[in-house]
Each structure stands twice: as C-alpha cells, then as structure tokens.
Motif scaffolding. Sequence first.
Motif, mmCIF file in Angstrom:
data_model
loop_
_atom_site.group_PDB
_atom_site.id
_atom_site.type_symbol
_atom_site.label_atom_id
_atom_site.label_comp_id
_atom_site.label_asym_id
_atom_site.label_seq_id
_atom_site.Cartn_x
_atom_site.Cartn_y
_atom_site.Cartn_z
ATOM 1 N N TYR A 55 0.913 -1.337 -0.074
ATOM 2 C CA TYR A 55 -0.099 0.092 -0.125
ATOM 3 C C TYR A 55 0.919 1.196 -0.155
ATOM 4 N N TYR A 56 0.348 2.097 -0.766
ATOM 5 C CA TYR A 56 1.159 3.454 -0.599
ATOM 6 C C TYR A 56 0.248 4.550 -0.705
ATOM 7 N N LYS A 57 0.443 5.666 -0.205
ATOM 8 C CA LYS A 57 -0.438 6.806 0.216
ATOM 9 C C LYS A 57 0.299 8.049 -0.796
ATOM 10 N N ASP A 58 -0.163 8.659 -1.756
ATOM 11 C CA ASP A 58 0.034 9.847 -2.174
ATOM 12 C C ASP A 58 0.077 11.185 -1.438
ATOM 13 N N THR A 59 1.385 11.406 -1.192
ATOM 14 C CA THR A 59 1.447 12.775 -0.325
ATOM 15 C C THR A 59 0.477 13.993 -0.757
ATOM 16 N N GLN A 60 0.441 14.277 -2.043
ATOM 17 C CA GLN A 60 -0.088 15.306 -2.515
ATOM 18 C C GLN A 60 -1.775 15.249 -2.382
ATOM 19 N N SER A 61 -2.218 14.161 -2.994
ATOM 20 C CA SER A 61 -3.724 13.746 -3.088
ATOM 21 C C SER A 61 -4.266 13.131 -2.022
ATOM 22 N N GLY A 62 -3.455 12.371 -1.277
ATOM 23 C CA GLY A 62 -4.006 11.749 -0.064
ATOM 24 C C GLY A 62 -4.719 10.389 -0.301
ATOM 25 N N GLU A 63 -4.510 9.943 -1.885
ATOM 26 C CA GLU A 63 -5.212 8.855 -2.382
ATOM 27 C C GLU A 63 -4.199 7.562 -2.148
ATOM 28 N N TRP A 64 -4.995 6.388 -1.945
ATOM 29 C CA TRP A 64 -4.173 5.184 -1.628
ATOM 30 C C TRP A 64 -3.861 4.537 -2.986
ATOM 31 N N GLY A 65 -2.961 3.657 -3.074
ATOM 32 C CA GLY A 65 -2.505 2.701 -4.111
ATOM 33 C C GLY A 65 -1.724 1.512 -3.732
ATOM 34 N N GLY A 66 -1.201 0.700 -4.395
ATOM 35 C CA GLY A 66 -0.554 -0.531 -4.263
ATOM 36 C C GLY A 66 -1.520 -1.540 -4.594
ATOM 37 N N ILE A 67 -0.696 -2.769 -4.371
ATOM 38 C CA ILE A 67 -1.223 -4.039 -4.697
ATOM 39 C C ILE A 67 -2.383 -4.476 -3.873
ATOM 40 N N GLY A 68 -2.448 -4.207 -2.543
ATOM 41 C CA GLY A 68 -3.752 -4.321 -1.623
ATOM 42 C C GLY A 68 -4.525 -3.594 -1.898
ATOM 43 N N PHE A 69 -4.634 -2.436 -2.303
ATOM 44 C CA PHE A 69 -5.207 -1.571 -2.478
ATOM 45 C C PHE A 69 -6.254 -1.905 -4.079
ATOM 46 N N LYS A 70 -5.494 -2.325 -4.859
ATOM 47 C CA LYS A 70 -6.001 -2.613 -6.100
ATOM 48 C C LYS A 70 -6.860 -4.094 -6.002
ATOM 49 N N ILE A 71 -6.484 -4.826 -4.935
ATOM 50 C CA ILE A 71 -7.219 -6.096 -4.984
ATOM 51 C C ILE A 71 -8.626 -5.525 -4.206
#
Length: 280
Positions: A55-71
Amino acid sequence: MDIKLGSVVRGVVLSSLLAIGGGVSSALAETKSTYDAIQDRGTLRIGVVNTPPWYYKDTQSGEWGGIGFKIGSAMAEALGVKLDTVEVKWGTSIPALQANKIDLMFFLDPTPERAKAVDFPLTPVADIALGVLVADGVDASAWDNLNKAGITVAVPQGTSMDRYVTKNLPNAEVLRLPSNAESVAAFQSGRANVASMFLPPLIMLQKKINRGKIVVPAPAHAASTGVALRAEPNKRWRDYVGTAIFYWYHTGQINLWFKETLGELGLDPDAIPAMKRSEW
C-alpha cells in the motif's frame, strides 16, 4: 373452568413461541456473516499500511494505491459496494479485525498462532520469493552458484532469510545486520556483493540505492502471504474471499496488479520477478 384453562394454555404456548422466536432472531443476528454486513452497510473496509508496494499513500492527493488497494478495489466492485480504507499498523490489524473496525487485511502471513485469533482462506494472496540483490559479475541464477568463497551475503540477523542462507550457503560468508536497510547498505558500500531478503522490501530498497540486479535463485524459496478475516461461525465471507483470491491468483490478475504497482512506483516491472510461482 375449561375455558379459563384453555386460555391459560394458549397464553403459555404463545409466550413460549414468542420466546423461541426471539431466541431464533437473536441467534440469527449473532451468526450474521460479514458478507451480509458489508451488503447492508454498502462499504468494504480494508486495513491499509503505508508500506509500498503493498500500500502507498500519495502525499499530495492523499489517495491510496498499491497491490492490496487494487485487490480491495476489485473486490468492492465485484460486491457492488464502495471501498473504505482504514489506516492500521501490521501489529494492530488483528485487533482491528476482532473489534470489527475492518473486514479484511491483505498480505498478513498465515501462521498457526494467528489462526487462533482470525480466519485465513486456504488460498494465499501471493507467493513472495526469497530474492538476492547481486553486484555485476555475480551469477545468482542458482543458490549453488553463491555457495563459494568470495561471496559475502548480507542478511537481516535472526530472520528466516538468515536461517535459509546460513543453511544453504555454508561456503559463503554471511554478514548479519540488524535490519533490511542495513543489509542493503552493506551491499551498497561494497562490504557484501549479495544481499538477500524477500522481494517486496528488497525491491523498494534497491530502488533507493539504484544499484545491483534482483534475482530469484533456483530452486526458488518462497513464503505465502494471505488475507486475514474476522473469525465467525458463519463462513460465507471467508468462502467468498477465498474464491475471489483463488480466481485472481490463477488468472494472473494479482501478478498484473503487482506489475502495475511497480510501474507506478517508478520501477521496471520486467526487471523484477513475478509474485506467481509458475512465472519464476
């Protein structure tokens, strides 16, 4: 007298039926599956920890990403509900499940001890290979190629990586360091020409130093990571999650999400081994 007695009997029977009905309703409420609760609530709550590539959090938008987020996003879409991310720590994810703050936690390794507290579907989310970061000129296509004088392998001390390398590379020098980062730092400084750890942290650390090549030596050694769920009598939710993960794993979709995440993090997906055993 008979009329009064009949009224009393009917009253007793009615009271008994109501009590039984109330007991049944209570029992149904207690055994209601998380699957049904998600449908009623309209959201799927997943635990997230800012640890790329999981998981990772975009520091500007605050949105999450990453493999777990995609699943999690794909699962929410399949369920017809919205995705809700809840920040936790790896060490607090099981209490969060038990307290009904989240519905699942991806990439939590199943162990006999954890299985006492939470449920794990039998299908793993991914296979995490033990990899090596090697300097130019080092042949790491097989573990046997590293088992010789002149090879110094940096590993985090006291870990499963340490145990595996110590057992299988008795002729190499093993340099044991306190952490993953210090192991890669030893590689960067030239104290070691190999660093070994499981792929996800190795990938991110290699990106930081921008040196070496990541390889999964043969025969591949791996650990399986899974998804933890709240333990409950009704197994509807566990069975659903297990089926979804089984489908996405065997169709290669989880590995595609892995590759997409690597690209988003500025890494070359084709230069890094897959998260699917059949592709190693």
